[in-house]
Design an enzyme around this catalytic site. Structure first.
Site, PDB file in Angstrom:
ATOM      1  N   GLY A 132       0.822  -1.208   0.000  1.00  0.00           N
ATOM      2  CA  GLY A 132       0.000   0.000   0.000  1.00  0.00           C
ATOM      3  C   GLY A 132       0.855   1.257   0.000  1.00  0.00           C
TER       4      GLY A 132
ATOM      5  N   ASN B  41      -7.631   4.137   8.892  1.00  0.00           N
ATOM      6  CA  ASN B  41      -7.068   2.961   9.547  1.00  0.00           C
ATOM      7  C   ASN B  41      -7.138   3.032  11.070  1.00  0.00           C
ATOM      8  OD1 ASN B  41      -5.129   4.999   8.474  1.00  0.00           O
ATOM      9  ND2 ASN B  41      -3.762   4.018   9.947  1.00  0.00           N
TER      10      ASN B  41
ATOM     11  N   GLN C 149      -7.717   0.036   3.704  1.00  0.00           N
ATOM     12  CA  GLN C 149      -8.588  -0.520   4.751  1.00  0.00           C
ATOM     13  C   GLN C 149      -9.970  -0.914   4.223  1.00  0.00           C
ATOM     14  OE1 GLN C 149      -7.913  -1.353   7.899  1.00  0.00           O
ATOM     15  NE2 GLN C 149      -5.819  -0.590   7.879  1.00  0.00           N
TER      16      GLN C 149
ATOM     17  N   SER D 246      -3.677  -3.212  -0.517  1.00  0.00           N
ATOM     18  CA  SER D 246      -2.565  -4.008   0.004  1.00  0.00           C
ATOM     19  C   SER D 246      -3.057  -5.380   0.423  1.00  0.00           C
ATOM     20  CB  SER D 246      -1.953  -3.277   1.200  1.00  0.00           C
ATOM     21  OG  SER D 246      -0.919  -4.053   1.760  1.00  0.00           O
TER      22      SER D 246
ATOM     23  N   HIS E  12      -1.842  -7.692   2.567  1.00  0.00           N
ATOM     24  CA  HIS E  12      -1.753  -8.222   3.939  1.00  0.00           C
ATOM     25  C   HIS E  12      -2.835  -7.700   4.871  1.00  0.00           C
ATOM     26  CE1 HIS E  12       0.210  -4.961   6.447  1.00  0.00           C
ATOM     27  NE2 HIS E  12       0.532  -4.504   5.261  1.00  0.00           N
TER      28      HIS E  12
ATOM     29  N   THR F 180      11.502  -7.765 -10.991  1.00  0.00           N
ATOM     30  CA  THR F 180      10.919  -9.068 -11.313  1.00  0.00           C
ATOM     31  C   THR F 180       9.683  -9.289 -10.445  1.00  0.00           C
ATOM     32  OG1 THR F 180      13.106  -9.860 -11.872  1.00  0.00           O
ATOM     33  CG2 THR F 180      11.425 -11.539 -11.426  1.00  0.00           C
TER      34      THR F 180
ATOM     35  N   CYS G 199       2.111   2.622  13.449  1.00  0.00           N
ATOM     36  CA  CYS G 199       3.146   3.618  13.187  1.00  0.00           C
ATOM     37  C   CYS G 199       3.267   4.575  14.360  1.00  0.00           C
ATOM     38  CB  CYS G 199       2.812   4.410  11.939  1.00  0.00           C
ATOM     39  SG  CYS G 199       2.017   3.435  10.690  1.00  0.00           S
TER      40      CYS G 199
END
Ligand SMILES: *Cc1c(COP(=O)(O)O)cnc(C)c1O
Length: 406
Positions: free
Chosen positions: A74, A154, A182, A202, A204, A240, A328
Site C-alpha cells: 500500500g 485505519n 482498509q 494491500s 496483507h 521481477t 506507526c
C-alpha cells in the site's frame, strides 16, 4: 512460553495469510519458480499466473486488467500515485489536496512533494473524521491537479464520501486518488461507479501476504514511474514480479469479495455489541469516529485518567493484541494525528484503544477483551493521581462534560 490464549484484535495492522491463499502461493516458490519475462514454458506459466491474478482483481473492482499495476504494498502504491501524478502533471499545476487524517504513506509523500516545491492543502475533518465536500470544493484552485482522500481511516474506521468528492474533483478537472487499503475487500468498490482515477490496496490487510499491493490507474491517467528499470508492468514499474505474492493477493481478494457481505454483517454486529458494552460499562469513555460512516470491524475508544501505553501493556499480558491508534504511532509519545484532527485534547488522545475485528473474531473473544479492559482500566485508575483528583472534585471529566453538552 506462556500458555495464555491469544486474542488478536489488530486486523487493521495486518492479518494472517489464509490457508487457501498459502496453498495457491506455494507452487510459485518451488516448481513454478520461473521468471515471467522468460520465453520458455516455465517462465510463461509464471507470466500466465500474474496475468490471471491481474484479471481476477480487475474484475472485482470493475476495472480492465491493464489498469491494475502490482506494487510492493500500500505504501508504494500511495507514493507512486501521488508523486508519479504530481510530477507528470507539474506543467499543469503544482497544487494537491489531501486530508489531515491520511495514513503516513500519503501524508509523508505529500510532505516530500512540498520539499520539491509543490503546495499541499491538508483538509480538516469533522468530529466524526469526515471531510466536508464543501471544504473540498473550496480548496480547489486553478493549479490543483490531484486530490487524494482515503476510502476508510485505519485508526478510527471513518468512511469518506468518496463518490461525492470524486465528482467534485472531476467537475474542476482534478484527478482523484484514494488509499483504499482498509476498505478493499470490506466495502463495495466499483471504480467507475465511484469515479476513482487511482486507488491503492494491500494484500496483507485482507488475509494475503505482506509485501504486495496494487495501484489501479484509470486508462489515460498520466503517471511518472517511481521504480525505473526493466519492462515489467508494461514498463511502468520495474523489478521481477513477486509471483507468489501476486497469486496470493488475487486469491485473498477473490475470497474477501465473495464473503464480503456476510462477513460485513457479522463483524458489524460484533462491533456494535462492543461499542454498546464499552459505552454502558466503562465510565469516562468516548467512541472515536463516526458510528454511521464506519468500517464494520473498527472499534476505537478514548478513556480518561489513564495512559494508553500502560493499558496496552496490561492487555498484552492478558493475551489481547490491540493497538493505541496505529502501529506507526505506537512506540512514539506523540498522540495520533488522526485523534488530534477530530478535536481530541492531547491528554484524551493519549488514552486511546483500537480494536479491529477479523474473520476469526468471535463475540466471546470481544467479550473477554472487554472484561479484561474493565479490569485493566480499574487497576490503572486506582493508581492514577489524576483520577484521585477527579474523585476529590479537583478536576472535571472532559469526556463527561462533552457528553453533557450534546
Ligand atoms: C496499512 C496501510 C497502508 C500501508 O500498506 P502497506 O502494504 O503496509 O505498505 C497504507 N494505507 C492505509 C490506510 C493502511 O491501513
Amino acid at each position: 512460553m506462556s500458555t495464555t490464549k491469544q486474542i488478536y484484535l489488530d486486523n487493521a495492522s495486518t492479518t494472517a495469510v489464509r490457508p487457501e491463499v498459502l496453498d495457491a502461493m506455494l507452487p510459485y516458490f518451488t516448481q513454478e519458480f520461473g521468471n515471467p519475462s522468460s520465453i520458455y514454458p516455465l517462465g510463461q506459466r509464471a507470466s500466465d499466473a500474474v496475468a490471471a491474478a491481474r484479471a481476477t482483481i480487475a474484475e472485482l473492482i470493475g476495472a480492465k486488467p491493464r489498469e491494475v499495476y502490482f506494487t510492493s504494498g500500500g505504501s508504494e502504491a500511495d507514493n507512486w500515485a501521488i508523486k508519479g501524478f504530481a510530477r507528470a502533471n507539474a506543467a499543469k499545476g503544482r497544487h494537491l489536496i489531501t486530508s489531515a487524517v491520511e495514513h503516513h504513506a500519503v501524508l509523508h509523500t505529500c510532505e516530500a512533494l512540498e520539499r520539491e516545491g509543490f503546495e499541499v492543502t491538508y483538509l480538516p475533518v469533522d468530529a466524526g473524521g469526515r471531510v466536508s465536500p464543501a471544504d473540498f470544493e473550496a480548496a480547489i484552485r486553478p493549479d490543483t491537479t490531484l486530490a487524494s482522500v482515503m476510502f476508510a481511516n485505519n485508526e478510527i474506521g471513518t468512511l469518506q464520501p468518496i463518490a461525492e468528492l470524486a465528482k467534485i474533483a472531476h467537475e474542476h478537472g482534478v484527478a482523484f486518488h484514494t488509499d483504499a487499503v482498509q476498505a478493499f475487500g470490506h466495502e463495495p468498490i466499483d471504480v467507475d461507479a465511484l469515479g476513482i482515477d487511482m486507488m491503492s490496496a494491500s494484500a496483507h490487510k485482507l488475509y494475503g501476504p505482506k509485501g504486495v499491493g496494487l495501484l489501479y490507474v484509470r486508462r489515460g491517467v498520466k503517471l511518472d514511474n517511481l521504480i525505473d528499470g526493466g519492462q515489467q508492468e508494461r514498463g511502468h514499474r520495474a523489478t521481477t514480479e513477486n509471483v507468489p505474492g501476486i497469486v496470493g493477493f488475487a486469491k485473498a481478494a477473490e475470497l474477501a469479495f465473495a464473503e464480503r457481505e456476510a462477513e460485513h454483517a457479522r463483524q458489524e454486529s460484533i462491533r456494535d455489541h462492543a461499542i454498546e458494552r464499552i459505552s454502558a460499562e466503562i465510565p469516562h469513555a468516548r467512541l472515536n469516529g463516526s458510528h454511521e460512516h464506519r468500517l464494520a470491524n473498527n472499534v476505537n475508544f478514548s478513556f480518561e485518567f489513564i495512559e494508553g501505553e500502560g493499558m496496552l501493556l496490561q492487555l498484552a499480558a492478558r493475551g489481547i493484541c490491540v493497538s493505541s491508534g496505529s502501529a506507526c504511532t505506537s512506540g512514539s509519545l506523540d498522540p495520533s494525528h488522526v485523534l488530534l484532527a477530530i478535536g481530541l485534547p492531547h491528554e484524551i488522545a493519549h488514552g486511546s484503544l483500537r480494536m479491529t475485528l477479523g474473520r476469526d473474531t468471535t463475540l466471546e473473544d470481544v467479550d473477554f477483551a472487554i472484561d479484561s479492559l474493565k479490569t485493566t482500566l480499574a487497576n490503572l485508575r486506582a493508581m492514577s493521581p489524576l483520577y484521585e483528583d477527579y474523585k476529590q472534585g479537583r478536576v472535571e471529566s472532559i469526556i463527561d462534560n462533552e457528553k453533557k453538552q450534546k
